[in-house]
Scaffold this motif. Structure first.
Motif, PDB file in Angstrom:
ATOM      1  N   SER A 126       0.818  -1.213   0.000  1.00 45.33           N
ATOM      2  CA  SER A 126       0.000   0.000   0.000  1.00 45.33           C
ATOM      3  C   SER A 126       0.855   1.269   0.000  1.00 45.33           C
ATOM      4  CB  SER A 126      -0.935   0.010   1.213  1.00 45.33           C
ATOM      5  OG  SER A 126      -0.205   0.119   2.423  1.00 45.33           O
ATOM      6  N   VAL A 127       2.044   1.205   0.590  1.00 54.36           N
ATOM      7  CA  VAL A 127       2.919   2.371   0.588  1.00 54.36           C
ATOM      8  C   VAL A 127       3.339   2.732  -0.833  1.00 54.36           C
ATOM      9  CG1 VAL A 127       5.256   3.126   1.204  1.00 54.36           C
ATOM     10  CG2 VAL A 127       3.768   2.153   2.946  1.00 54.36           C
ATOM     11  N   ILE A 128       3.586   1.722  -1.660  1.00 57.08           N
ATOM     12  CA  ILE A 128       3.969   1.977  -3.052  1.00 57.08           C
ATOM     13  C   ILE A 128       2.780   2.558  -3.819  1.00 57.08           C
ATOM     14  CG2 ILE A 128       4.844   0.910  -5.159  1.00 57.08           C
ATOM     15  CD1 ILE A 128       6.804   1.151  -2.740  1.00 57.08           C
ATOM     16  N   ILE A 129       1.579   2.070  -3.535  1.00 55.99           N
ATOM     17  CA  ILE A 129       0.395   2.677  -4.154  1.00 55.99           C
ATOM     18  C   ILE A 129       0.241   4.122  -3.692  1.00 55.99           C
ATOM     19  CG2 ILE A 129      -2.135   2.582  -4.248  1.00 55.99           C
ATOM     20  CD1 ILE A 129      -1.970  -0.424  -4.138  1.00 55.99           C
ATOM     21  N   TRP A 130       0.494   4.364  -2.419  1.00 53.31           N
ATOM     22  CA  TRP A 130       0.342   5.714  -1.872  1.00 53.31           C
ATOM     23  C   TRP A 130       1.302   6.697  -2.534  1.00 53.31           C
ATOM     24  CZ3 TRP A 130       3.660   8.812   1.178  1.00 53.31           C
ATOM     25  CH2 TRP A 130       3.057   9.938   1.740  1.00 53.31           C
ATOM     26  N   ALA A 131       2.485   6.237  -2.916  1.00 55.82           N
ATOM     27  CA  ALA A 131       3.459   7.128  -3.554  1.00 55.82           C
ATOM     28  C   ALA A 131       2.896   7.754  -4.819  1.00 55.82           C
ATOM     29  CB  ALA A 131       4.745   6.359  -3.871  1.00 55.82           C
ATOM     30  N   THR A 132       1.951   7.055  -5.457  1.00 60.47           N
ATOM     31  CA  THR A 132       1.333   7.593  -6.666  1.00 60.47           C
ATOM     32  C   THR A 132       0.610   8.906  -6.380  1.00 60.47           C
ATOM     33  OG1 THR A 132       1.003   5.319  -7.406  1.00 60.47           O
ATOM     34  CG2 THR A 132      -0.204   7.012  -8.594  1.00 60.47           C
ATOM     35  N   HIS A 154     -11.805  12.534  -5.064  1.00 59.27           N
ATOM     36  CA  HIS A 154     -11.881  11.112  -5.426  1.00 59.27           C
ATOM     37  C   HIS A 154     -10.495  10.475  -5.428  1.00 59.27           C
ATOM     38  CE1 HIS A 154     -12.810   7.438  -7.563  1.00 59.27           C
ATOM     39  NE2 HIS A 154     -12.048   7.817  -8.579  1.00 59.27           N
ATOM     40  N   ILE A 155      -9.518  11.154  -6.027  1.00 52.15           N
ATOM     41  CA  ILE A 155      -8.151  10.623  -6.075  1.00 52.15           C
ATOM     42  C   ILE A 155      -7.568  10.514  -4.671  1.00 52.15           C
ATOM     43  CG2 ILE A 155      -5.801  11.144  -6.847  1.00 52.15           C
ATOM     44  CD1 ILE A 155      -7.051  12.352  -9.384  1.00 52.15           C
ATOM     45  N   ALA A 156      -7.896  11.487  -3.816  1.00 53.08           N
ATOM     46  CA  ALA A 156      -7.455  11.399  -2.424  1.00 53.08           C
ATOM     47  C   ALA A 156      -8.012  10.147  -1.756  1.00 53.08           C
ATOM     48  CB  ALA A 156      -7.878  12.650  -1.658  1.00 53.08           C
ATOM     49  N   GLY A 157      -9.278   9.841  -2.029  1.00 48.04           N
ATOM     50  CA  GLY A 157      -9.861   8.622  -1.490  1.00 48.04           C
ATOM     51  C   GLY A 157      -9.176   7.373  -2.007  1.00 48.04           C
ATOM     52  N   MET A 158      -8.738   7.396  -3.264  1.00 48.75           N
ATOM     53  CA  MET A 158      -8.077   6.234  -3.856  1.00 48.75           C
ATOM     54  C   MET A 158      -6.707   5.974  -3.245  1.00 48.75           C
ATOM     55  SD  MET A 158      -8.954   6.805  -7.906  1.00 48.75           S
ATOM     56  CE  MET A 158      -7.909   5.450  -8.446  1.00 48.75           C
ATOM     57  N   VAL A 160     -19.014  13.437  -1.686  1.00 47.03           N
ATOM     58  CA  VAL A 160     -18.896  12.396  -0.665  1.00 47.03           C
ATOM     59  C   VAL A 160     -18.947  11.015  -1.314  1.00 47.03           C
ATOM     60  CG1 VAL A 160     -20.011  11.337   1.345  1.00 47.03           C
ATOM     61  CG2 VAL A 160     -19.816  13.834   1.181  1.00 47.03           C
ATOM     62  N   GLY A 161     -19.861  10.853  -2.270  1.00 46.65           N
ATOM     63  CA  GLY A 161     -19.959   9.586  -2.980  1.00 46.65           C
ATOM     64  C   GLY A 161     -18.672   9.229  -3.705  1.00 46.65           C
ATOM     65  N   LEU A 162     -18.013  10.216  -4.303  1.00 42.69           N
ATOM     66  CA  LEU A 162     -16.770   9.946  -5.035  1.00 42.69           C
ATOM     67  C   LEU A 162     -15.614   9.642  -4.094  1.00 42.69           C
ATOM     68  CD1 LEU A 162     -16.225  10.001  -8.173  1.00 42.69           C
ATOM     69  CD2 LEU A 162     -18.459  10.769  -7.422  1.00 42.69           C
ATOM     70  N   VAL A 163     -15.609  10.246  -2.901  1.00 46.09           N
ATOM     71  CA  VAL A 163     -14.584   9.898  -1.913  1.00 46.09           C
ATOM     72  C   VAL A 163     -14.767   8.447  -1.469  1.00 46.09           C
ATOM     73  CG1 VAL A 163     -13.720  10.345   0.414  1.00 46.09           C
ATOM     74  CG2 VAL A 163     -14.243  12.251  -1.110  1.00 46.09           C
ATOM     75  N   LEU A 164     -16.009   8.066  -1.188  1.00 47.29           N
ATOM     76  CA  LEU A 164     -16.292   6.672  -0.809  1.00 47.29           C
ATOM     77  C   LEU A 164     -15.914   5.716  -1.931  1.00 47.29           C
ATOM     78  CD1 LEU A 164     -19.779   7.131   0.921  1.00 47.29           C
ATOM     79  CD2 LEU A 164     -17.589   6.613   2.040  1.00 47.29           C
ATOM     80  N   LEU A 165     -16.136   6.143  -3.162  1.00 46.64           N
ATOM     81  CA  LEU A 165     -15.773   5.311  -4.311  1.00 46.64           C
ATOM     82  C   LEU A 165     -14.266   5.063  -4.341  1.00 46.64           C
ATOM     83  CD1 LEU A 165     -17.108   4.073  -6.945  1.00 46.64           C
ATOM     84  CD2 LEU A 165     -16.290   6.137  -8.103  1.00 46.64           C
ATOM     85  N   GLY A 166     -13.479   6.119  -4.087  1.00 43.87           N
ATOM     86  CA  GLY A 166     -12.034   5.947  -4.053  1.00 43.87           C
ATOM     87  C   GLY A 166     -11.581   5.045  -2.918  1.00 43.87           C
ATOM     88  N   LEU A 167     -12.201   5.188  -1.749  1.00 43.33           N
ATOM     89  CA  LEU A 167     -11.841   4.339  -0.616  1.00 43.33           C
ATOM     90  C   LEU A 167     -12.179   2.872  -0.891  1.00 43.33           C
ATOM     91  CD1 LEU A 167     -13.046   6.598   2.339  1.00 43.33           C
ATOM     92  CD2 LEU A 167     -10.681   5.990   1.804  1.00 43.33           C
ATOM     93  N   GLY A 168     -13.334   2.625  -1.504  1.00 42.56           N
ATOM     94  CA  GLY A 168     -13.702   1.249  -1.840  1.00 42.56           C
ATOM     95  C   GLY A 168     -12.730   0.636  -2.823  1.00 42.56           C
ATOM     96  N   TRP A 169     -12.337   1.417  -3.826  1.00 44.08           N
ATOM     97  CA  TRP A 169     -11.331   0.942  -4.798  1.00 44.08           C
ATOM     98  C   TRP A 169     -10.032   0.596  -4.089  1.00 44.08           C
ATOM     99  CZ3 TRP A 169      -6.493   2.749  -6.025  1.00 44.08           C
ATOM    100  CH2 TRP A 169      -5.913   2.254  -7.203  1.00 44.08           C
ATOM    101  N   SER A 170      -9.608   1.436  -3.150  1.00 37.39           N
ATOM    102  CA  SER A 170      -8.367   1.187  -2.422  1.00 37.39           C
ATOM    103  C   SER A 170      -8.446  -0.130  -1.653  1.00 37.39           C
ATOM    104  CB  SER A 170      -8.085   2.347  -1.458  1.00 37.39           C
ATOM    105  OG  SER A 170      -6.860   2.174  -0.798  1.00 37.39           O
ATOM    106  N   GLY A 171      -9.585  -0.398  -1.013  1.00 37.64           N
ATOM    107  CA  GLY A 171      -9.731  -1.636  -0.267  1.00 37.64           C
ATOM    108  C   GLY A 171      -9.625  -2.868  -1.145  1.00 37.64           C
ATOM    109  N   THR A 172     -10.335  -2.876  -2.262  1.00 38.79           N
ATOM    110  CA  THR A 172     -10.281  -4.047  -3.145  1.00 38.79           C
ATOM    111  C   THR A 172      -8.928  -4.172  -3.836  1.00 38.79           C
ATOM    112  OG1 THR A 172     -11.294  -2.732  -4.925  1.00 38.79           O
ATOM    113  CG2 THR A 172     -12.769  -4.069  -3.549  1.00 38.79           C
ATOM    114  N   MET A 173      -8.295  -3.045  -4.168  1.00 42.26           N
ATOM    115  CA  MET A 173      -7.007  -3.083  -4.852  1.00 42.26           C
ATOM    116  C   MET A 173      -5.898  -3.585  -3.925  1.00 42.26           C
ATOM    117  SD  MET A 173      -4.985  -2.591  -7.432  1.00 42.26           S
ATOM    118  CE  MET A 173      -5.950  -1.665  -8.637  1.00 42.26           C
TER     119      MET A 173
END
Length: 470
Positions: free
Chosen positions: A149-155, A329-333, A379-392
């Motif tokens: 996840s740290v490597i993903i976060w660097a993006t 949204h990108i922040a959520g991702m 808010v919906g787009l932030v949740l969308l990014g967080l959900g993507w992060s969890g599955t990814m």
């Protein structure tokens, strides 16, 4: 000739030191490569619209997505045979060639060259995606999710910085005689060359080859005393004996062994052999499904959000609002991915996948019922990014640890191919659904698309199998 078990063995490499060095390199190159990729995304559609017209601008953008998906296969085949370093370098090199071709297309206004350039430009994305798997080749079982996840976060850093670099690059290169909007792609090509060059020189020893060598060295001590222990830094033989995974319970999940002791898997196998490995590992199937479905839902909803905003705001305001909403949204991702990685190690891969799906469903519900209320849509787009992060994060971690090291890069390439094609297909289908039925129906269909993943994640664990393999 049988190995003398009383003889001194080759010194085990300092895995912790190699892993720390690998993570530092990947973190830095991920920022550089992320800048290159995001610059292209930021101006690609505008450049395509100027050269070929608005009608094909979206197709040019999709070419980059498809290119990244298709390049995953040859890149991971290189990794399977020669290690992570040459695979990542080749991916960045292809992306750099694509950036140069896009610049030439802008200068000549030749549309076929533009599409070819955008297709190859996807090599930068392919490299960024494969870097997350490189991060876990030598990771301890209890830290795999966090380190990936740290490597993903660097993006995130590259994505935030890129728009500023795009404007600067365009101003500078216009003075050099390049057409408007071509300069950012020249800057991207330079960024890819820099990232690939750093990895070529410094990513030594190769983490994947080191992991294989450790596995091949450990296996004979348990199950195969007649096997010769490799002692060089070259790749192990084309057939690798896997050692059991080290570790135990992680937040209630048993860490799965990469393969049974003595299992033999051909490296560099074709897609049919790779799929046979995935088909025999329920955990691998769940990992691939989590990454692909999460990406599909995210792309489908995110791609049409600017169109939704355009329905209720004047042209003078819509670009500003799109920028704000997509930035959130990108922040959520990416911004919270280290926390997602920690939860993945603490609670288990399956639990975080299901949590990610829950966030995706919440995102679809909030965004789909927001109407033209922009704060609620945000808010919906932030949740969308967080959900993507969890599955990814959880899906990628689970996939990496559930298949043998000998075939791992090819399986990861199959996953990225599936994810890329799912995203490209979702973007095309989303436009059609948006035109025919509207944004609320689109979010409903996106939510329905998670049903197979939920069923797979809730599948009962077979008796005697680890939780992650069930």
């Amino acid at each position: 000739m049988a190995t003398d078990l009383t003889a001194p063995r080759t010194a085990r490499p300092d895995v912790a030191s190699i892993q720390r060095r690998t993570l530092r390199l990947l973190f830095g190159t991920q920022i550089i490569g992320g800048v290159g990729v995001t610059i292209g995304i930021a101006v690609g559609a505008l450049l395509a619209a100027r050269i070929a017209g608005t009608a094909v601008a979206g197709i040019a953008q999709s070419a980059g997505v498809v290119g990244a998906a298709l390049l995953a296969i040859p890149v991971t085949r290189i990794m399977a045979r020669h290690g992570r370093r040459p695979g990542l370098v080749v991916a960045y090199a292809v992306g750099a060639v694509g950036g140069v071709l896009v610049v030439l297309a802008a200068a000549t206004r030749w549309v076929p060259l533009l599409f070819l350039g955008m297709l190859l430009f996807g090599g930068g994305t392919a490299a960024n995606l494969q870097a997350r798997y490189t991060a876990v080749d030598l990771a301890e079982p209890t830290r795999r999710g966090r380190q990936l996840s740290v490597i993903i976060w660097a993006t995130t850093i590259g994505a935030v910085a890129a728009p500023n670099f795009a404007a600067l690059a365009d101003r500078v290169t216009t003075g050099w005689g390049l057409p408007p909007l071509a300069g950012p792609f020249a800057f991207s090509a330079a960024a890819f060359v820099l990232a690939g060059g750093v990895l070529l020189v410094l990513l030594r020893p190769d983490p994947l080859l080191t992991a294989r060598r450790i596995a091949a060295t450990a296996a004979p001590t348990v199950a195969a005393p007649t096997t010769t222990v490799p002692t060089t830094d070259a790749p192990a033989a084309a057939v690798v004996a896997e050692a059991p995974a080290v570790g135990g319970q992680v937040g209630g999940d048993a860490t799965p062994a990469a393969a049974p002791i003595g299992a033999r898997v051909p490296r560099g196998a074709g897609m049919r052999a790779v799929w046979s490995v995935v088909r025999g590992q329920p955990a691998a199937r769940l990992g691939i499904a989590a990454v692909a479905v999460g990406h599909l839902v995210m792309v489908a909803v995110m791609a049409m959000t600017p169109v939704r905003l355009g329905e209720s705001h004047a042209d003078a305001d819509v670009l500003r609002l799109v920028g704000i909403v997509l930035s959130l949204h990108i922040a959520g991702m990416y911004a919270f991915s280290p926390i997602v990685g920690w939860l993945t190690d603490r609670l288990g891969r399956r639990a975080v996948i299901l949590g990610g799906v829950g966030l995706l469903l919440a995102a679809c519900a909030v965004a789909g019922t927001a109407g033209h209320h922009t704060p609620r849509l945000s808010v919906g787009l932030v949740l969308l990014g967080l959900g993507w992060s969890g599955t990814m994060v959880a899906g990628s971690t689970l996939l990496s640890e559930s298949v043998p090291a000998g075939v791992r890069p090819s399986v990861q390439g199959l996953s990225d191919l599936t994810m890329g094609l799912a995203g490209a297909g979702a973007a095309v289908a989303a436009g059609f659904v948006m035109q025919v039925a509207g944004y609320p129906v689109l979010t409903l269909l996106a939510a329905v698309a998670t049903v197979p993943l939920v069923a797979l994640a809730l599948r009962p664990v077979p008796t005697g199998a680890s939780d992650e393999e069930g």
